[in-house]
Motif scaffolding. Sequence first.
Motif, PDB file in Angstrom:
ATOM      1  N   ARG A 103      13.577   2.613   4.863  1.00  0.00           N
ATOM      2  CA  ARG A 103      14.237   2.888   6.126  1.00  0.00           C
ATOM      3  C   ARG A 103      13.898   4.252   6.796  1.00  0.00           C
ATOM      4  O   ARG A 103      14.277   4.482   7.932  1.00  0.00           O
ATOM      5  CB  ARG A 103      15.879   2.489   6.231  1.00  0.00           C
ATOM      6  N   ILE A 104      13.718   5.155   5.837  1.00  0.00           N
ATOM      7  CA  ILE A 104      13.474   6.502   6.567  1.00  0.00           C
ATOM      8  C   ILE A 104      12.155   6.929   6.440  1.00  0.00           C
ATOM      9  O   ILE A 104      11.608   8.006   6.266  1.00  0.00           O
ATOM     10  CB  ILE A 104      14.307   7.751   5.801  1.00  0.00           C
ATOM     11  N   GLY A 105      11.289   5.917   6.246  1.00  0.00           N
ATOM     12  CA  GLY A 105       9.805   5.974   6.206  1.00  0.00           C
ATOM     13  C   GLY A 105       9.072   6.465   7.591  1.00  0.00           C
ATOM     14  O   GLY A 105       7.630   6.429   7.393  1.00  0.00           O
ATOM     15  N   GLY A 106       9.718   6.275   8.589  1.00  0.00           N
ATOM     16  CA  GLY A 106       9.284   6.485   9.794  1.00  0.00           C
ATOM     17  C   GLY A 106       8.034   5.294   9.917  1.00  0.00           C
ATOM     18  O   GLY A 106       8.418   3.885   9.894  1.00  0.00           O
ATOM     19  N   GLU A 107       6.858   5.740  10.830  1.00  0.00           N
ATOM     20  CA  GLU A 107       5.965   4.554  10.946  1.00  0.00           C
ATOM     21  C   GLU A 107       5.041   4.193   9.796  1.00  0.00           C
ATOM     22  O   GLU A 107       4.314   3.259   9.630  1.00  0.00           O
ATOM     23  CB  GLU A 107       5.147   4.853  12.199  1.00  0.00           C
ATOM     24  N   GLY A 108       5.176   5.036   8.670  1.00  0.00           N
ATOM     25  CA  GLY A 108       4.437   4.821   7.537  1.00  0.00           C
ATOM     26  C   GLY A 108       5.063   4.234   6.672  1.00  0.00           C
ATOM     27  O   GLY A 108       6.277   3.529   6.729  1.00  0.00           O
ATOM     28  N   TYR A 109       4.946   4.388   5.267  1.00  0.00           N
ATOM     29  CA  TYR A 109       5.386   3.933   4.218  1.00  0.00           C
ATOM     30  C   TYR A 109       5.395   4.825   3.271  1.00  0.00           C
ATOM     31  O   TYR A 109       4.403   5.665   3.028  1.00  0.00           O
ATOM     32  CB  TYR A 109       5.030   2.309   3.772  1.00  0.00           C
ATOM     33  N   TRP A 110       6.442   4.691   2.061  1.00  0.00           N
ATOM     34  CA  TRP A 110       6.192   5.674   0.930  1.00  0.00           C
ATOM     35  C   TRP A 110       5.567   5.139  -0.281  1.00  0.00           C
ATOM     36  O   TRP A 110       4.679   5.775  -0.932  1.00  0.00           O
ATOM     37  CB  TRP A 110       7.590   5.984   0.470  1.00  0.00           C
ATOM     38  N   ALA A 111       5.777   3.743  -0.404  1.00  0.00           N
ATOM     39  CA  ALA A 111       4.894   3.122  -1.576  1.00  0.00           C
ATOM     40  C   ALA A 111       4.517   1.518  -1.326  1.00  0.00           C
ATOM     41  O   ALA A 111       5.502   0.996  -0.522  1.00  0.00           O
ATOM     42  CB  ALA A 111       5.902   3.075  -2.841  1.00  0.00           C
ATOM     43  N   ALA A 112       3.454   1.178  -1.501  1.00  0.00           N
ATOM     44  CA  ALA A 112       3.207  -0.228  -1.144  1.00  0.00           C
ATOM     45  C   ALA A 112       2.133  -0.595  -2.182  1.00  0.00           C
ATOM     46  O   ALA A 112       1.448  -0.040  -2.793  1.00  0.00           O
ATOM     47  CB  ALA A 112       2.651  -0.096   0.261  1.00  0.00           C
ATOM     48  N   VAL A 113       1.800  -1.956  -2.010  1.00  0.00           N
ATOM     49  CA  VAL A 113       0.718  -2.630  -2.947  1.00  0.00           C
ATOM     50  C   VAL A 113       0.411  -3.886  -2.287  1.00  0.00           C
ATOM     51  O   VAL A 113       1.136  -4.719  -1.951  1.00  0.00           O
ATOM     52  CB  VAL A 113       1.086  -2.777  -4.639  1.00  0.00           C
ATOM     53  N   GLY A 114      -1.004  -4.226  -2.200  1.00  0.00           N
ATOM     54  CA  GLY A 114      -1.479  -5.386  -1.367  1.00  0.00           C
ATOM     55  C   GLY A 114      -1.234  -5.345  -0.033  1.00  0.00           C
ATOM     56  O   GLY A 114      -0.743  -4.356   0.741  1.00  0.00           O
ATOM     57  N   VAL A 115      -1.867  -6.231   0.583  1.00  0.00           N
ATOM     58  CA  VAL A 115      -1.729  -6.392   2.059  1.00  0.00           C
ATOM     59  C   VAL A 115      -1.454  -7.773   2.632  1.00  0.00           C
ATOM     60  O   VAL A 115      -1.659  -8.731   2.090  1.00  0.00           O
ATOM     61  CB  VAL A 115      -3.312  -6.136   2.499  1.00  0.00           C
ATOM     62  N   ASP A 116      -0.440  -7.735   3.538  1.00  0.00           N
ATOM     63  CA  ASP A 116       0.101  -8.737   4.058  1.00  0.00           C
ATOM     64  C   ASP A 116      -1.033  -9.714   4.766  1.00  0.00           C
ATOM     65  O   ASP A 116      -1.794  -9.202   5.469  1.00  0.00           O
ATOM     66  CB  ASP A 116       1.145  -8.337   5.253  1.00  0.00           C
ATOM     67  N   ARG A 117      -1.009 -10.929   4.471  1.00  0.00           N
ATOM     68  CA  ARG A 117      -2.128 -12.045   4.714  1.00  0.00           C
ATOM     69  C   ARG A 117      -2.221 -12.025   6.452  1.00  0.00           C
ATOM     70  O   ARG A 117      -3.242 -12.204   7.012  1.00  0.00           O
ATOM     71  CB  ARG A 117      -1.966 -13.123   4.221  1.00  0.00           C
ATOM     72  N   GLU A 118      -0.786 -11.942   6.916  1.00  0.00           N
ATOM     73  CA  GLU A 118      -0.905 -12.295   8.522  1.00  0.00           C
ATOM     74  C   GLU A 118      -0.890 -11.052   9.151  1.00  0.00           C
ATOM     75  O   GLU A 118      -1.810 -10.820  10.056  1.00  0.00           O
ATOM     76  CB  GLU A 118       0.387 -12.782   8.803  1.00  0.00           C
ATOM     77  N   THR A 119      -0.468 -10.085   8.848  1.00  0.00           N
ATOM     78  CA  THR A 119      -0.470  -8.557   9.626  1.00  0.00           C
ATOM     79  C   THR A 119      -1.583  -7.675   9.333  1.00  0.00           C
ATOM     80  O   THR A 119      -1.828  -6.873   9.999  1.00  0.00           O
ATOM     81  CB  THR A 119       0.936  -7.763   9.576  1.00  0.00           C
ATOM     82  N   GLY A 120      -2.177  -7.824   8.089  1.00  0.00           N
ATOM     83  CA  GLY A 120      -2.934  -6.915   7.550  1.00  0.00           C
ATOM     84  C   GLY A 120      -2.465  -5.582   7.352  1.00  0.00           C
ATOM     85  O   GLY A 120      -3.233  -4.563   7.155  1.00  0.00           O
ATOM     86  N   GLN A 121      -1.133  -5.500   7.130  1.00  0.00           N
ATOM     87  CA  GLN A 121      -0.549  -4.239   6.980  1.00  0.00           C
ATOM     88  C   GLN A 121      -0.161  -4.089   5.390  1.00  0.00           C
ATOM     89  O   GLN A 121       0.195  -5.303   4.652  1.00  0.00           O
ATOM     90  CB  GLN A 121       0.894  -4.176   7.551  1.00  0.00           C
ATOM     91  N   PRO A 122      -0.165  -2.832   4.806  1.00  0.00           N
ATOM     92  CA  PRO A 122       0.261  -2.679   3.391  1.00  0.00           C
ATOM     93  C   PRO A 122       1.716  -3.502   2.933  1.00  0.00           C
ATOM     94  O   PRO A 122       2.506  -3.321   3.931  1.00  0.00           O
ATOM     95  CB  PRO A 122       0.268  -1.265   3.076  1.00  0.00           C
TER      96      PRO A 122
END
Length: 355
Positions: A103-122
């Motif tokens: 919630r405090i990651g702003g427009e980015g992200y702190w940690a992720a794995v894989g990519v969303d198939r629909e949005t292409g986002q982490p």
Amino acid sequence: MAESSIPWGRRTQQAPALEAMHILWITAGLGCDGDSIAITAATQPSLEDLVLGAIPGLPQVHLHHPVLSYENGDEFLASWFGAAEGRLDPFLLVVEGSIPDERIGGEGYWAAVGVDRETGQPIPTCAWIDRLAPRAWGVVAAGTCAAYGGIHAMEGNPTGCMGLPDYLGWDWRSKWGLPIVCVPGCPVHPDNFMEVLLYLLKQAAGRAPMIPLDENLRPAWLFGQTVHEGCDRAGYYEQGDFAEGAGSHQCIVKLGCWGPVVQCNVGKRGWMAGLGGCPNVGGICIGCTMPGFPDKFMPFSEIPPGAMLSTTAVAMYGKAIRALRRFTQASMNREPERRAGSATRGEAGRLPATP
Ligand code: SF4
Ligand code: SF4
């Protein structure tokens, strides 16, 4: 020591004994992957023992670990999507690393794995936990970061990260009725973790009651004693023999060891195959299995405040007791008088002088 908050003998809701169990292991929390590395050293049992089915009476284990699995890329993530969509069941979710507050990651992200198939986002780690935890047979926090936030959550904490109980809720239960199981340690002790995994697999097979946990969700039988109670150096403490610098075999409490109050079995268990274990080999205990770690144990390498009083008291007792023991020891190092004058030993149990 704290009583188990979950009594022995209470069983989970599983009616049938499970014949197979998938283990989905997230290493994408904030961490160093040290827990995964530590666990490869386990022997009681080893990860290989579980995966290869060497221990009878357990469900067949299918391990999905980002580093240890044969699959990678989309092939690896297929099991994660499958679990999130209810097509891979039952599974045990293992989380390694601290959980950031997206919630405090702003427009980015702190940690992720894989990519969303629909949005292409982490896909953020939090999103995986949100998707997987409700479907999991159980959830295990591997290491102090996943359990209580650890180093990443120390004062300052720019990511707002936290342990799993703070993220999911301390009263959280899986759909099978299991609480979160925390196996802290920085890193987690290899055999402690594998013993817990073994226990949970036995429980899934219907061969063990509900895992007993303390009020901090640690397995009660592993974290019920202090480091001090199992430390190789405890005898020196009791005699008031305190090291003043590194390289000594004496008790290192004055160098900053928190062992007398820290709940951890490493002193007794050793680290690998019974060998090592922090204070046994000269490393001060910095309390890494405790929810208050690291903030409440800092600065490291300074005598803990409570130890000033206790070491002063023990030093007085220890000086007297050491003197008495030396006296008794000298007596015990002599043979009984009735053996005096034997042909080989000479007078009063002493070897004859060398000519
Ligand atoms: S080294 Fe630490 S744990 Fe060991 S006896 Fe001393 S204070 Fe206790
Ligand atoms: S002895 Fe102390 S520093 Fe070492 S693993 Fe246990 S709690 Fe952590």
